[in-house]
Design a protein around this motif. Sequence first.
Motif, PDB file in Angstrom:
ATOM      1  N   HIS A   1     -14.273  31.890  -3.228  1.00 20.01           N
ATOM      2  CA  HIS A   1     -13.453  31.486  -4.373  1.00 20.01           C
ATOM      3  C   HIS A   1     -13.717  30.038  -4.784  1.00 20.01           C
ATOM      4  CE1 HIS A   1     -11.285  35.259  -4.062  1.00 20.01           C
ATOM      5  NE2 HIS A   1     -11.110  35.003  -2.770  1.00 20.01           N
ATOM      6  N   PHE A   2     -14.986  29.650  -4.839  1.00 23.28           N
ATOM      7  CA  PHE A   2     -15.362  28.285  -5.196  1.00 23.28           C
ATOM      8  C   PHE A   2     -15.087  28.039  -6.666  1.00 23.28           C
ATOM      9  CE2 PHE A   2     -18.494  25.110  -6.597  1.00 23.28           C
ATOM     10  CZ  PHE A   2     -18.227  24.093  -5.692  1.00 23.28           C
ATOM     11  N   GLN A   3     -14.334  26.964  -6.967  1.00 23.17           N
ATOM     12  CA  GLN A   3     -14.041  26.566  -8.341  1.00 23.17           C
ATOM     13  C   GLN A   3     -14.241  25.065  -8.475  1.00 23.17           C
ATOM     14  OE1 GLN A   3     -10.159  27.814  -9.620  1.00 23.17           O
ATOM     15  NE2 GLN A   3     -10.371  29.812  -8.668  1.00 23.17           N
ATOM     16  N   TRP A   4     -14.684  24.644  -9.641  1.00 24.76           N
ATOM     17  CA  TRP A   4     -14.862  23.225  -9.904  1.00 24.76           C
ATOM     18  C   TRP A   4     -14.450  22.936 -11.344  1.00 24.76           C
ATOM     19  CZ3 TRP A   4     -18.199  22.043 -13.853  1.00 24.76           C
ATOM     20  CH2 TRP A   4     -19.085  23.052 -14.235  1.00 24.76           C
ATOM     21  N   LYS A   5     -13.969  21.714 -11.563  1.00 33.48           N
ATOM     22  CA  LYS A   5     -13.666  21.278 -12.925  1.00 33.48           C
ATOM     23  C   LYS A   5     -13.877  19.770 -12.990  1.00 33.48           C
ATOM     24  CE  LYS A   5      -8.678  20.814 -12.343  1.00 33.48           C
ATOM     25  NZ  LYS A   5      -7.375  21.214 -12.803  1.00 33.48           N
ATOM     26  N   PRO A   6     -14.291  19.276 -14.140  1.00 30.67           N
ATOM     27  CA  PRO A   6     -14.531  17.839 -14.300  1.00 30.67           C
ATOM     28  C   PRO A   6     -13.244  17.038 -14.106  1.00 30.67           C
ATOM     29  CG  PRO A   6     -15.458  19.064 -16.146  1.00 30.67           C
ATOM     30  CD  PRO A   6     -14.638  20.021 -15.353  1.00 30.67           C
TER      31      PRO A   6
ATOM     32  N   GLY B   1     -17.914  13.491 -11.986  1.00 31.50           N
ATOM     33  CA  GLY B   1     -16.935  13.605 -10.918  1.00 31.50           C
ATOM     34  C   GLY B   1     -16.208  14.927 -11.106  1.00 31.50           C
ATOM     35  N   TRP B   2     -15.999  15.658 -10.026  1.00 33.20           N
ATOM     36  CA  TRP B   2     -15.441  16.990 -10.125  1.00 33.20           C
ATOM     37  C   TRP B   2     -14.388  17.231  -9.052  1.00 33.20           C
ATOM     38  CZ3 TRP B   2     -20.387  15.467 -10.447  1.00 33.20           C
ATOM     39  CH2 TRP B   2     -21.051  15.701 -11.658  1.00 33.20           C
ATOM     40  N   LYS B   3     -13.395  18.023  -9.397  1.00 30.42           N
ATOM     41  CA  LYS B   3     -12.397  18.466  -8.432  1.00 30.42           C
ATOM     42  C   LYS B   3     -12.803  19.859  -7.977  1.00 30.42           C
ATOM     43  CE  LYS B   3      -7.555  19.114  -7.543  1.00 30.42           C
ATOM     44  NZ  LYS B   3      -6.188  19.010  -8.030  1.00 30.42           N
ATOM     45  N   LEU B   4     -12.869  20.061  -6.681  1.00 31.25           N
ATOM     46  CA  LEU B   4     -13.288  21.330  -6.107  1.00 31.25           C
ATOM     47  C   LEU B   4     -12.124  22.002  -5.406  1.00 31.25           C
ATOM     48  CD1 LEU B   4     -16.506  20.079  -4.279  1.00 31.25           C
ATOM     49  CD2 LEU B   4     -16.294  20.827  -6.655  1.00 31.25           C
ATOM     50  N   SER B   5     -12.106  23.317  -5.440  1.00 28.31           N
ATOM     51  CA  SER B   5     -11.168  24.079  -4.628  1.00 28.31           C
ATOM     52  C   SER B   5     -11.885  25.346  -4.165  1.00 28.31           C
ATOM     53  CB  SER B   5      -9.897  24.413  -5.403  1.00 28.31           C
ATOM     54  OG  SER B   5     -10.184  25.215  -6.519  1.00 28.31           O
TER      55      SER B   5
END
Length: 67
Positions: free
Chosen positions: A4-9, A16-20
């Motif tokens: 369930h890898f997700q990323w957003k700027p 730079g990105w926030k990952l979950s």
Amino acid sequence: MITHFQWKPLHKNLPGWKLSFYFNKLAVQALYHKDGSIEWIANPPAKPDEEKLTSMIHDLMVYHVYE
């Protein structure tokens, strides 16, 4: 394994990105900085897993963001 890898700027025009994602059944959150460093926000990995996880994240970011 990462699931369930997700990323957003983090910012509209700055790198730079926030990952979950999930790793070993734990929800992990991190910040991926433009220099490739990773800042763990929630549920950081144990030291033995950190190097392997960092490598997997770099591979995913190259695939999703830089290509």
